[in-house]
Design a protein around this motif. Structure first.
Motif, PDB file in Angstrom:
ATOM      1  N   PRO A 186      36.407  35.111 -16.763  1.00 43.70           N
ATOM      2  CA  PRO A 186      37.851  35.341 -16.597  1.00 43.70           C
ATOM      3  C   PRO A 186      38.270  36.798 -16.839  1.00 43.70           C
ATOM      4  O   PRO A 186      39.325  37.227 -16.370  1.00 43.70           O
ATOM      5  CB  PRO A 186      38.474  34.416 -17.651  1.00 43.70           C
ATOM      6  N   ASN A 201      44.431  48.071  -9.482  1.00 42.77           N
ATOM      7  CA  ASN A 201      44.248  46.751 -10.111  1.00 42.77           C
ATOM      8  C   ASN A 201      45.544  45.978  -9.902  1.00 42.77           C
ATOM      9  O   ASN A 201      46.529  46.535  -9.412  1.00 42.77           O
ATOM     10  CB  ASN A 201      43.919  46.876 -11.608  1.00 42.77           C
ATOM     11  N   MET A 202      45.545  44.703 -10.275  1.00 38.95           N
ATOM     12  CA  MET A 202      46.743  43.887 -10.049  1.00 38.95           C
ATOM     13  C   MET A 202      47.940  44.447 -10.813  1.00 38.95           C
ATOM     14  O   MET A 202      49.070  44.445 -10.323  1.00 38.95           O
ATOM     15  CB  MET A 202      46.442  42.444 -10.475  1.00 38.95           C
ATOM     16  N   THR A 203      47.715  44.900 -12.040  1.00 38.12           N
ATOM     17  CA  THR A 203      48.830  45.354 -12.874  1.00 38.12           C
ATOM     18  C   THR A 203      49.535  46.548 -12.222  1.00 38.12           C
ATOM     19  O   THR A 203      50.770  46.583 -12.130  1.00 38.12           O
ATOM     20  CB  THR A 203      48.318  45.739 -14.284  1.00 38.12           C
ATOM     21  N   HIS A 257      49.906  35.525 -17.318  1.00 44.33           N
ATOM     22  CA  HIS A 257      49.384  36.797 -17.840  1.00 44.33           C
ATOM     23  C   HIS A 257      50.545  37.788 -17.884  1.00 44.33           C
ATOM     24  O   HIS A 257      51.426  37.754 -17.022  1.00 44.33           O
ATOM     25  CB  HIS A 257      48.298  37.279 -16.871  1.00 44.33           C
ATOM     26  N   ALA A 267      50.779  40.696 -16.994  1.00 38.64           N
ATOM     27  CA  ALA A 267      50.906  41.546 -15.809  1.00 38.64           C
ATOM     28  C   ALA A 267      51.809  40.903 -14.761  1.00 38.64           C
ATOM     29  O   ALA A 267      52.267  41.574 -13.836  1.00 38.64           O
ATOM     30  CB  ALA A 267      49.530  41.822 -15.203  1.00 38.64           C
ATOM     31  N   ASN A 277      44.886  32.212 -16.782  1.00 32.73           N
ATOM     32  CA  ASN A 277      43.645  32.863 -17.221  1.00 32.73           C
ATOM     33  C   ASN A 277      43.296  32.497 -18.659  1.00 32.73           C
ATOM     34  O   ASN A 277      42.229  32.844 -19.139  1.00 32.73           O
ATOM     35  CB  ASN A 277      43.754  34.381 -17.102  1.00 32.73           C
ATOM     36  N   ASP A 305      50.549  35.284  -8.567  1.00 33.69           N
ATOM     37  CA  ASP A 305      49.426  35.979  -9.200  1.00 33.69           C
ATOM     38  C   ASP A 305      48.202  35.073  -9.088  1.00 33.69           C
ATOM     39  O   ASP A 305      48.060  34.107  -9.840  1.00 33.69           O
ATOM     40  CB  ASP A 305      49.764  36.274 -10.667  1.00 33.69           C
ATOM     41  N   VAL A 351      45.097  36.129  -9.486  1.00 33.25           N
ATOM     42  CA  VAL A 351      43.938  36.831 -10.069  1.00 33.25           C
ATOM     43  C   VAL A 351      42.957  35.834 -10.679  1.00 33.25           C
ATOM     44  O   VAL A 351      41.752  35.912 -10.455  1.00 33.25           O
ATOM     45  CB  VAL A 351      44.387  37.862 -11.130  1.00 33.25           C
ATOM     46  N   SER A 371      42.409  40.280  -7.851  1.00 35.34           N
ATOM     47  CA  SER A 371      41.587  41.445  -8.206  1.00 35.34           C
ATOM     48  C   SER A 371      40.120  41.145  -7.924  1.00 35.34           C
ATOM     49  O   SER A 371      39.539  40.247  -8.542  1.00 35.34           O
ATOM     50  CB  SER A 371      41.774  41.785  -9.685  1.00 35.34           C
ATOM     51  N   TYR A 420      37.416  42.265  -8.877  1.00 34.67           N
ATOM     52  CA  TYR A 420      36.429  42.232  -9.979  1.00 34.67           C
ATOM     53  C   TYR A 420      36.385  40.871 -10.662  1.00 34.67           C
ATOM     54  O   TYR A 420      35.487  40.620 -11.467  1.00 34.67           O
ATOM     55  CB  TYR A 420      36.682  43.356 -10.977  1.00 34.67           C
ATOM     56  N   LYS A 421      37.330  39.986 -10.323  1.00 37.80           N
ATOM     57  CA  LYS A 421      37.273  38.622 -10.861  1.00 37.80           C
ATOM     58  C   LYS A 421      36.546  37.686  -9.899  1.00 37.80           C
ATOM     59  O   LYS A 421      36.286  36.548 -10.224  1.00 37.80           O
ATOM     60  CB  LYS A 421      38.679  38.068 -11.090  1.00 37.80           C
TER      61      LYS A 421
HETATM   62  C1  LIG Z   1      45.896  35.886 -14.344  1.00 31.65           C
HETATM   63  C2  LIG Z   1      45.781  37.382 -14.424  1.00 31.65           C
HETATM   64  N1  LIG Z   1      46.749  38.140 -13.897  1.00 31.65           N
HETATM   65  C3  LIG Z   1      46.693  39.469 -13.935  1.00 31.65           C
HETATM   66  C4  LIG Z   1      45.643  40.130 -14.530  1.00 31.65           C
HETATM   67  C5  LIG Z   1      45.621  41.612 -14.520  1.00 31.65           C
HETATM   68  O1  LIG Z   1      44.742  42.037 -13.525  1.00 31.65           O
HETATM   69  P1  LIG Z   1      44.246  43.529 -13.423  1.00 31.65           P
HETATM   70  O2  LIG Z   1      43.212  43.714 -14.498  1.00 31.65           O
HETATM   71  O3  LIG Z   1      43.661  43.617 -12.049  1.00 31.65           O
HETATM   72  O4  LIG Z   1      45.414  44.404 -13.615  1.00 31.65           O
HETATM   73  C6  LIG Z   1      44.613  39.394 -15.112  1.00 31.65           C
HETATM   74  C7  LIG Z   1      43.510  40.059 -15.792  1.00 31.65           C
HETATM   75  O5  LIG Z   1      42.831  39.500 -16.611  1.00 31.65           O
HETATM   76  C8  LIG Z   1      44.674  37.981 -15.044  1.00 31.65           C
HETATM   77  O6  LIG Z   1      43.712  37.217 -15.554  1.00 31.65           O
END
Ligand SMILES: Cc1ncc(COP(=O)(O)O)c(C=O)c1O
Length: 424
Positions: free
Chosen positions: A40, A101-103, A130, A132, A182, A207, A209, A230, A232-233
């Motif tokens: 995760p 990245n998503m954030t 999350h 973000a 997450n 989201d 991710v 993202s 990388y996940k």
């Molecule tokens: C559900 C979720 N949203 C957003 C994020 C943030 O993603 P990023 O690291 O690409 O900014 C994460 C990162 O762990 C996440 O698990």
């Protein structure tokens, strides 16, 4: 582990082949094989991804839109990666935006959308998400935007849809919600949420991710306005990607520098991208498609191959998480957060959170880490949720995340180690 295991009548899932694609799974810790249950926070990458990044540096390393070979190759690989992500999202390539990245993507998009909002407009967020997918929107309170927060049902850590409906009204301009948690693994009924949001004329931002490594995404079927995930996940490099409906990517105005193009989707890609990682995104999608073709050789085209891969890996992960949760519930004094009823496992993915009767989550993670078992402790930025569950002041929870390269052996090793820790 050498023979393929049949998890569904028509799908072979060849775990031995899968693990061979991921060289880092060979890592040893204190004489034990590493068990990567930390997916995760970021998954391992297959060899194809590493090779693609190296190939870019060797043959294509340049900035975009130059009149020479390496620059043209860079343009080509970015276009190919966009097309691959379009297959993953089920959208058009010019609806795919790359970002750090998503954030960072969400911070940029939220500020762009804020340009169109008025004081008194409302945004609906959730306790499950999350941060973000919370703070970038919550920051718009500075402009007089009213922020409302949807609660969870504490008994199973799922989103309270009645609460969502009651907080939606004609002033709601946007609903931002996660596809899967997450922290506790709950999968939200996003198709239903999007319908509810649209009926109130609000936009919906998803989201995905945490969901992306665990299930297929279909933005067309969902009809969501924006969706982020993202790579990388899901076995790719450290970057973020955004899907946006084309007319919305055109309608909203990003903050950007003047010489940068104003065409969609590039107007949303601030500055020079991490170009060397973009071929890695393409390779990650290709890897999933290759897995799909192995699971179901009858598939036609990359999108179908991706769906076949998810069909098989979802079934495989379901079997693993069933074994994991059954074992966890038998550990004396363990407090579990989230869905435990196997009949409802379609509503969860293979990420679980819990606390042990004795010892902090950090102490447990260290105990496991010393035995080569990688897990995470804390709130994982799902801060609202950790506060709501009353664990934020006590070190949060221990999180174990299974992805399609994990095995039943690893689950059993984890359970044995947890039983040992609980008995100390
Ligand atoms: C559900 C979720 N949203 C957003 C994020 C943030 O993603 P990023 O690291 O690409 O900014 C994460 C990162 O762990 C996440 O698990």
């Amino acid at each position: 582990m050498s023979t393929p295991v049949l998890y569904e009548a028509s799908h072979d899932f060849d775990i031995a082949w899968v693990r061979k694609q991921f060289p880092s799974l060979q890592l040893q810790v204190n004489g034990q094989p590493a068990a990567f249950l930390d997916g995760p926070a970021g998954t391992q990458v297959p060899r194809q991804v590493m090779d693609a990044v190296q190939k870019y540096f060797l043959e294509a390393n340049a900035n975009t839109y130059g009149a020479f070979l390496t620059s043209r190759r860079t343009n080509e690989v970015i276009a190919a990666a966009r097309a691959a992500m379009a297959d993953l999202f089920h959208c058009a390539p010019d609806e795919v935006v790359f970002g750090q990245n998503m954030t960072t993507i969400t911070l940029g998009l939220s500020r762009a959308i804020a340009r169109e909002l008025q004081p008194g407009d409302e945004i609906l967020l959730t306790t499950l998400d999350h941060d973000a997918n919370f703070s970038p929107w919550a920051a718009l309170a500075e402009k007089g935007v009213v922020i409302r927060k949807v609660d969870i049902r504490e008994s199973d850590c799922t989103l309270d849809l009645d609460d969502l409906k009651s907080k939606l009204n004609e002033k709601t301009k946007l609903v931002a919600v996660g596809y899967a948690s997450n922290a506790v693994g709950s999968i939200n009924p996003v198709a239903e949420i999007i319908k509810i949001a649209h009926a109130a004329r609000a936009l919906c931002f998803i989201d995905a991710v945490h969901y992306a490594p665990h299930g297929p995404i279909d933005v067309k079927a969902l009809d969501c306005d924006f969706l982020v995930c993202s790579p990388y996940k899901f076995f790719g490099p450290h970057m973020g990607t955004l899907y946006g409906k084309k007319h919305l990517l055109e309608k909203f105005t990003p903050y950007k520098v003047r010489p940068a193009t104003d065409t969609v989707p590039e107007r949303w890609e601030t500055g020079t991208q991490v170009q060397e990682l973009i071929p890695g995104i393409l390779a990650a999608v290709e890897y999933i498609a290759e897995l799909g073709r192995r699971c179901d050789p009858s598939v036609k085209g990359r999108r179908e191959a991706l769906l076949a891969a998810y069909r098989s890996s979802v079934a495989y992960e379901r079997a693993l998480v069933t074994r994991l949760i059954e074992g966890l519930l038998a550990v004396p004094g363990l407090r579990f957060f989230g869905i435990t009823d196997p009949k409802r496992f379609e509503e969860r993915c293979s990420t679980v959170a819990f606390r042990l009767a004795k010892g902090t989550p950090t102490a447990a993670a260290k105990f496991l880490g010393d035995r080569g078992i990688f897990s995470w402790d804390g709130n994982f930025y799902a801060l609202n949720l950790a506060e709501r569950l009353g664990v934020e002041q006590h070190g949060g929870v221990l999180r174990v995340g299974l992805v399609h390269y994990n095995t039943a052996d690893e689950v059993d090793r984890l359970l044995a180690a947890l039983r040992e820790f609980a008995s100390l």
